[in-house]
Design a protein around this motif. Structure first.
Motif, mmCIF file in Angstrom:
data_model
loop_
_atom_site.group_PDB
_atom_site.id
_atom_site.type_symbol
_atom_site.label_atom_id
_atom_site.label_comp_id
_atom_site.label_asym_id
_atom_site.label_seq_id
_atom_site.Cartn_x
_atom_site.Cartn_y
_atom_site.Cartn_z
ATOM 1 N N TYR A 6 0.750 -1.176 0.007
ATOM 2 C CA TYR A 6 0.055 0.020 0.036
ATOM 3 C C TYR A 6 0.978 1.116 -0.148
ATOM 4 N N CYS A 8 0.229 5.687 0.688
ATOM 5 C CA CYS A 8 -0.666 6.934 0.958
ATOM 6 C C CYS A 8 -0.394 7.859 -0.118
ATOM 7 N N GLU A 24 -11.008 -6.279 3.560
ATOM 8 C CA GLU A 24 -11.382 -5.145 2.877
ATOM 9 C C GLU A 24 -10.071 -4.494 2.946
ATOM 10 N N ARG A 27 -7.843 1.615 3.830
ATOM 11 C CA ARG A 27 -8.271 2.879 3.168
ATOM 12 C C ARG A 27 -7.378 4.315 4.010
ATOM 13 N N GLU A 35 -7.833 9.524 4.757
ATOM 14 C CA GLU A 35 -8.250 8.357 4.072
ATOM 15 C C GLU A 35 -7.585 8.415 2.308
ATOM 16 N N GLN A 36 -6.512 8.217 2.314
ATOM 17 C CA GLN A 36 -5.663 8.305 0.944
ATOM 18 C C GLN A 36 -4.788 7.243 0.467
ATOM 19 N N ARG A 38 -3.982 3.621 -1.258
ATOM 20 C CA ARG A 38 -4.424 2.690 -2.453
ATOM 21 C C ARG A 38 -3.188 1.568 -2.475
ATOM 22 N N LYS A 39 -3.879 0.438 -2.932
ATOM 23 C CA LYS A 39 -3.086 -0.519 -3.370
ATOM 24 C C LYS A 39 -1.994 -0.332 -4.324
#
Length: 68
Positions: A6, A8, A24, A27, A35-36, A38-39
Protein backbone atom coordinates in the motif's frame (compact mmCIF):
# COMPACT_ATOMS: atom_id res chain seq x y z
CA UNK A 1 -2.09 -15.49 3.11
CA UNK A 2 -1.17 -12.89 0.46
CA UNK A 3 0.83 -9.78 1.28
CA UNK A 4 -0.35 -6.49 -0.22
CA UNK A 5 1.67 -3.32 -0.80
CA UNK A 6 0.00 0.00 0.00
CA UNK A 7 0.97 3.65 -0.48
CA UNK A 8 -0.61 6.80 0.95
CA UNK A 9 -1.27 9.49 -1.67
CA UNK A 10 -1.20 12.17 1.02
CA UNK A 11 2.14 11.55 2.80
CA UNK A 12 3.76 8.89 0.56
CA UNK A 13 4.02 6.30 3.32
CA UNK A 14 4.70 2.79 1.89
CA UNK A 15 3.78 -0.32 3.85
CA UNK A 16 2.83 -3.95 3.39
CA UNK A 17 0.05 -5.89 5.08
CA UNK A 18 -0.71 -9.59 5.16
CA UNK A 19 -4.44 -9.98 4.51
CA UNK A 20 -6.95 -12.63 3.56
CA UNK A 21 -8.66 -12.44 0.17
CA UNK A 22 -11.93 -11.62 1.94
CA UNK A 23 -10.49 -8.71 4.00
CA UNK A 24 -11.43 -5.17 3.01
CA UNK A 25 -8.54 -3.12 1.56
CA UNK A 26 -6.92 -0.60 3.89
CA UNK A 27 -8.13 2.94 3.20
CA UNK A 28 -6.80 4.99 6.17
CA UNK A 29 -3.07 5.70 6.42
CA UNK A 30 -1.56 4.44 9.70
CA UNK A 31 0.97 7.32 9.64
CA UNK A 32 -1.03 10.46 8.77
CA UNK A 33 -4.61 9.23 9.33
CA UNK A 34 -5.90 10.41 5.96
CA UNK A 35 -8.18 8.24 3.82
CA UNK A 36 -5.74 8.31 0.88
CA UNK A 37 -4.28 4.78 0.91
CA UNK A 38 -4.28 2.77 -2.32
CA UNK A 39 -2.95 -0.66 -3.25
CA UNK A 40 0.24 -0.65 -5.30
CA UNK A 41 0.23 -3.18 -8.13
CA UNK A 42 3.44 -4.51 -9.64
CA UNK A 43 4.50 -7.15 -12.11
CA UNK A 44 4.45 -10.72 -10.84
CA UNK A 45 7.52 -12.81 -11.63
CA UNK A 46 6.70 -15.79 -13.87
CA UNK A 47 8.94 -18.77 -14.40
CA UNK A 48 8.23 -21.06 -17.33
CA UNK A 49 9.38 -24.64 -16.78
CA UNK A 50 8.98 -27.70 -18.92
CA UNK A 51 8.50 -28.19 -22.63
CA UNK A 52 6.52 -26.04 -25.02
CA UNK A 53 7.43 -22.56 -23.76
CA UNK A 54 10.25 -21.79 -26.15
CA UNK A 55 10.36 -21.40 -29.93
CA UNK A 56 12.90 -24.25 -30.09
CA UNK A 57 10.60 -26.68 -28.21
CA UNK A 58 8.29 -27.29 -31.18
CA UNK A 59 8.26 -30.18 -33.60
CA UNK A 60 11.60 -31.46 -34.88
CA UNK A 61 12.86 -29.64 -37.92
CA UNK A 62 14.02 -31.53 -41.01
CA UNK A 63 17.61 -30.32 -40.47
CA UNK A 64 18.02 -31.85 -37.03
CA UNK A 65 16.21 -35.10 -37.83
CA UNK A 66 17.98 -35.79 -41.15
CA UNK A 67 21.55 -35.40 -39.87
CA UNK A 68 23.04 -38.80 -38.97
Amino acid sequence: MPTYHYRCKNCGYDFTKEQSFSDEPIRVCPKCGQEQVRKVYSAVPIEFKGHGFYRTDGASSSKSSSSK
